[in-house]
Motif scaffolding. Structure first.
Motif, PDB file in Angstrom:
ATOM      1  N   LEU A   1       5.389   5.923  -2.604  1.00 53.94           N
ATOM      2  CA  LEU A   1       5.274   5.521  -1.202  1.00 53.94           C
ATOM      3  C   LEU A   1       3.839   5.666  -0.723  1.00 53.94           C
ATOM      4  O   LEU A   1       3.262   4.762  -0.098  1.00 53.94           O
TER       5      LEU A   1
ATOM      6  N   LEU B   1       1.527   2.761   0.677  1.00 50.23           N
ATOM      7  CA  LEU B   1       1.012   2.820   2.057  1.00 50.23           C
ATOM      8  C   LEU B   1      -0.503   2.732   2.056  1.00 50.23           C
ATOM      9  O   LEU B   1      -1.103   2.020   2.874  1.00 50.23           O
TER      10      LEU B   1
ATOM     11  N   ALA C   1      -1.538  -0.782   1.475  1.00 49.73           N
ATOM     12  CA  ALA C   1      -1.370  -1.600   2.682  1.00 49.73           C
ATOM     13  C   ALA C   1      -2.499  -1.333   3.671  1.00 49.73           C
ATOM     14  O   ALA C   1      -3.051  -2.259   4.272  1.00 49.73           O
TER      15      ALA C   1
ATOM     16  N   MET D   1      -5.205  -3.913   5.137  1.00 48.64           N
ATOM     17  CA  MET D   1      -5.384  -4.145   6.570  1.00 48.64           C
ATOM     18  C   MET D   1      -6.841  -4.007   6.970  1.00 48.64           C
ATOM     19  O   MET D   1      -7.376  -4.834   7.708  1.00 48.64           O
TER      20      MET D   1
ATOM     21  N   ASP E   1      -8.803  -6.874   5.722  1.00 48.15           N
ATOM     22  CA  ASP E   1      -8.521  -8.088   6.483  1.00 48.15           C
ATOM     23  C   ASP E   1      -9.168  -8.028   7.859  1.00 48.15           C
ATOM     24  O   ASP E   1      -9.694  -9.032   8.356  1.00 48.15           O
TER      25      ASP E   1
ATOM     26  N   ARG F   1      -5.963 -16.008   1.967  1.00 52.43           N
ATOM     27  CA  ARG F   1      -5.187 -16.666   3.009  1.00 52.43           C
ATOM     28  C   ARG F   1      -5.322 -18.175   2.903  1.00 52.43           C
ATOM     29  O   ARG F   1      -4.365 -18.926   3.047  1.00 52.43           O
TER      30      ARG F   1
ATOM     31  N   LEU G   1      10.198   0.122  -3.693  1.00 50.42           N
ATOM     32  CA  LEU G   1       9.040   0.090  -2.789  1.00 50.42           C
ATOM     33  C   LEU G   1       8.160  -1.107  -3.100  1.00 50.42           C
ATOM     34  O   LEU G   1       7.605  -1.739  -2.195  1.00 50.42           O
TER      35      LEU G   1
ATOM     36  N   PHE H   1       7.023  -4.002  -0.577  1.00 48.11           N
ATOM     37  CA  PHE H   1       5.601  -4.316  -0.374  1.00 48.11           C
ATOM     38  C   PHE H   1       5.370  -5.813  -0.530  1.00 48.11           C
ATOM     39  O   PHE H   1       4.693  -6.450   0.293  1.00 48.11           O
TER      40      PHE H   1
ATOM     41  N   ASP I   1       3.541 -11.253   5.953  1.00 47.58           N
ATOM     42  CA  ASP I   1       2.230 -11.241   6.613  1.00 47.58           C
ATOM     43  C   ASP I   1       1.532 -12.584   6.463  1.00 47.58           C
ATOM     44  O   ASP I   1       0.955 -13.115   7.416  1.00 47.58           O
TER      45      ASP I   1
ATOM     46  N   VAL J   1      -2.230  -9.539  10.473  1.00 47.60           N
ATOM     47  CA  VAL J   1      -3.118  -8.770   9.598  1.00 47.60           C
ATOM     48  C   VAL J   1      -2.408  -8.540   8.271  1.00 47.60           C
ATOM     49  O   VAL J   1      -1.254  -8.108   8.241  1.00 47.60           O
ATOM     50  N   LEU J   2      -3.084  -8.860   7.188  1.00 48.04           N
ATOM     51  CA  LEU J   2      -2.478  -8.712   5.874  1.00 48.04           C
ATOM     52  C   LEU J   2      -2.230  -7.231   5.594  1.00 48.04           C
ATOM     53  O   LEU J   2      -3.139  -6.416   5.709  1.00 48.04           O
ATOM     54  N   GLY J   3      -0.987  -6.874   5.219  1.00 48.56           N
ATOM     55  CA  GLY J   3      -0.661  -5.502   4.881  1.00 48.56           C
ATOM     56  C   GLY J   3       0.100  -4.775   5.962  1.00 48.56           C
ATOM     57  O   GLY J   3       0.652  -3.707   5.716  1.00 48.56           O
ATOM     58  N   GLU J   4       0.158  -5.359   7.165  1.00 47.88           N
ATOM     59  CA  GLU J   4       0.820  -4.687   8.275  1.00 47.88           C
ATOM     60  C   GLU J   4       2.317  -4.559   8.026  1.00 47.88           C
ATOM     61  O   GLU J   4       2.889  -3.455   8.040  1.00 47.88           O
TER      62      GLU J   4
ATOM     63  N   ALA K   1       3.768  -5.126   5.221  1.00 45.50           N
ATOM     64  CA  ALA K   1       3.972  -4.446   3.933  1.00 45.50           C
ATOM     65  C   ALA K   1       4.103  -2.948   4.177  1.00 45.50           C
ATOM     66  O   ALA K   1       5.009  -2.283   3.630  1.00 45.50           O
ATOM     67  N   LEU K   2       3.234  -2.423   5.016  1.00 46.46           N
ATOM     68  CA  LEU K   2       3.284  -0.993   5.341  1.00 46.46           C
ATOM     69  C   LEU K   2       4.600  -0.634   6.013  1.00 46.46           C
ATOM     70  O   LEU K   2       5.279   0.325   5.636  1.00 46.46           O
TER      71      LEU K   2
ATOM     72  N   CYS L   1       7.596  -0.925   3.639  1.00 47.46           N
ATOM     73  CA  CYS L   1       7.564   0.159   2.639  1.00 47.46           C
ATOM     74  C   CYS L   1       8.137   1.438   3.241  1.00 47.46           C
ATOM     75  O   CYS L   1       8.997   2.100   2.642  1.00 47.46           O
ATOM     76  N   ALA L   2       7.662   1.761   4.446  1.00 45.29           N
ATOM     77  CA  ALA L   2       8.135   2.987   5.090  1.00 45.29           C
ATOM     78  C   ALA L   2       9.631   2.903   5.349  1.00 45.29           C
ATOM     79  O   ALA L   2      10.389   3.851   5.070  1.00 45.29           O
TER      80      ALA L   2
ATOM     81  N   PHE M   1      11.613   3.096   2.130  1.00 47.61           N
ATOM     82  CA  PHE M   1      11.538   4.461   1.579  1.00 47.61           C
ATOM     83  C   PHE M   1      12.559   5.371   2.259  1.00 47.61           C
ATOM     84  O   PHE M   1      13.324   6.071   1.613  1.00 47.61           O
TER      85      PHE M   1
ATOM     86  N   VAL N   1      -0.256   1.182  14.259  1.00 41.46           N
ATOM     87  CA  VAL N   1      -1.175   0.293  13.545  1.00 41.46           C
ATOM     88  C   VAL N   1      -1.954  -0.574  14.533  1.00 41.46           C
ATOM     89  O   VAL N   1      -3.174  -0.736  14.437  1.00 41.46           O
TER      90      VAL N   1
END
Lengths: 330, 161
Positions: free
Chosen positions: A22, A26, A29, A33, A36, A46, B55, B59, B66, B72-75, B77-78, B81-82, B85, B120
């Motif tokens: 995890l 995290l 990610a 972010m 980006d 993109r 996970l 992701f 995203d 925003v790339l990864g937002e 995903a985060l 994931c949480a 989990f 975030v």
């Protein structure tokens, strides 16, 4: 679907490996972010992904498009008719407004030209509106919205942005009548700009051109020559455009040349005109110079003092007499 | 097509459908009521099948979301994931909750997700969202029993794991 409890799904406690994974994800990610946000190289990813994303948008947009199509298909007839009616009215209204705007813009243009004339010549003028037109049998006159109350005087020249239009012929309290230069009864002393030849331009019966009926046979007049006011006769100030020569031909009698000219002013188009307040210098003999005699203290006795007021009044009245008989056209 | 591959395609199909639902344009009035579909479907699968949802998968789904969303790339995903989990951690208990308790748990998870998103966003420098931003988790939780029963029923009809 009973399940055996195994290591991957403990009832109460998590395992350390899962937590670690995890944390790794995290962190990944977060890094993504930040990258980006900082506008790094991720835009390339993109960009290339857009090719995949675009069809997805289309797909997702399908239901909305379908609903819209359905609403059009099932919209009832009356509502469509009503809408059509309303749109028609709006269109009509908008067109009307547009037309009015166009005419206002045109008027603005004309007024600007008039103003330019006023500024460039530094003239003392008064703006007047044409409120009536008299194009009767051989009468080419217009009525202005200014009269004696506004300071209009008989014989005042009227011009527009392009040239001389005519002169005030009749003054009423609130309106005034202007005789156009094209009126058959009107004549205006002109000079041909190129050669300096002086002559007189008369109106014509057709009302849209000027005639110069008595040019000498040997006169240097060509088609296209410009006519200016000469300032002679004392009614019009010199140097205003009057017209352009259209045609030159010998008269039927063979003793003169006759020329036709087109007036420079927009005789039949102007809606706003200028009334000239600077009258030309009154013609006639120049006012006599004040007599210069011997100095007053040399004068013998009281008799000389008594003669002085008499002489002063005589010199003052002479120009007034001259001004009282300005040159009349024709 | 074997039953195994059918069930795999069914799994992928539901996820793709959830992403589509997320993208579905709605009228402005309804927009705040739109539930977070990928989270709901991922929750369902993480409760119902033991090894498919990991996970890594969460992701990947989040990254795809995203990309599709243009955020925003990864937002996401985060967030996913949480979410996954926690769901996996309490999977054994959540599975055997009665449906109303499960709904409450889903509500808590979705609210937690919103709070995470809020963090975030604030870190990224945006302002606080309006009040109706918090409606979405409740809508998602209200939809949960129906979604759960529907997917379960479909799974039973298709006889897939």
């Amino acid at each position: 679907m009973a399940r055996t409890r195994d290591e991957s799904s403990p009832l109460f406690a998590g395992n350390a490996a899962g937590t670690l994974r995890l944390i790794v994800y995290l962190a990944l990610a977060m890094v993504l972010m930040v990258l980006d946000q900082r506008n790094g190289w991720l835009w390339r990813v993109r960009y290339s992904a857009a090719a995949v994303v675009e069809p997805a948008y289309r797909l997702a947009g399908l239901p909305a498009a379908g609903v819209r199509t359905l609403s059009v298909a099932f919209a009832d007839r009356q509502r469509l008719t009503e809408q059509n009616q309303r749109l028609r009215e709006n269109l009509l209204l908008a067109n009307t407004k547009l037309n009015r705007m166009a005419s206002v813009a045109e008027q603005n243009q004309r007024l600007k030209q008039l103003l330019d004339t006023q500024h460039s010549l530094d003239l003392h003028v008064q703006l007047a509106r044409v409120i009536g037109i008299d194009m009767g049998a051989y009468r080419y006159r217009i009525t202005l919205n200014l009269g004696a109350r506004d300071g209009v005087k008989l014989g005042q020249p009227v011009i527009d942005a392009h040239g001389v239009m005519g002169q005030v012929r009749e003054v009423l309290p609130t309106t005034s009548m202007v005789m156009l230069v094209t009126d058959p009864e009107h004549a205006i002393p002109v000079v041909i700009e190129r050669s300096g030849l002086r002559t007189v331009a008369y109106g014509s019966r057709s009302g849209d051109e000027l005639t110069l009926p008595n040019l000498p046979l040997a006169a240097d007049v060509r088609v296209g020559d410009r006519l200016l006011t000469s300032g002679l006769g004392g009614r019009f100030p010199p140097g205003f455009p009057v017209g352009d020569i259209l045609a030159v031909a010998p008269a039927a009698t063979g003793m003169f040349l006759v020329a036709q000219a087109r007036p420079a002013a927009d005789i039949d188009r102007s809606a706003d005109v200028l009334l000239l307040h600077d009258q030309a210098e009154p013609d006639g003999p120049p006012s006599p110079a004040t007599p210069v005699g011997p100095p007053r203290d040399l004068a013998p006795g009281k008799g000389a003092v008594a003669a002085d007021p008499l002489r002063a009044s005589r010199t003052a009245t002479k120009p007034m007499v001259a001004a009282a008989r300005p040159g009349t056209p024709r | 097509m074997s039953r195994h591959s059918l069930s795999r395609w069914w799994f992928i199909g539901t996820l793709a459908f959830a992403l589509m639902l997320m993208l579905l344009p709605l009228p402005d009035v309804l927009e705040p009521f739109k539930p977070y579909w990928p989270a709901l479907v991922l929750l369902y699968w993480s409760l119902e099948s033991d090894d498919r949802v990991t996970l890594g998968l969460a992701f990947a789904v989040g990254l795809t979301a995203d990309l599709l969303n243009g955020l925003v790339l990864g937002e996401q995903a985060l967030r996913l994931c949480a979410l996954v989990f926690i769901a996996l951690r309490f999977r054994a208990r959540l599975r055997f909750f009665p449906i109303w308790q499960q709904t409450l748990a889903v509500l808590a998870l979705l609210l937690n997700d919103r709070i995470l998103l809020l963090f975030v966003r604030i870190l990224a420098g945006s302002s606080l969202p309006p009040v109706n931003w918090w409606i979405s988790p409740f809508v998602g939780a209200a939809l949960w029993p129906f979604l759960f029963l529907l997917l379960d029923d479909l799974r039973a009809r298709l006889r897939i794991q």
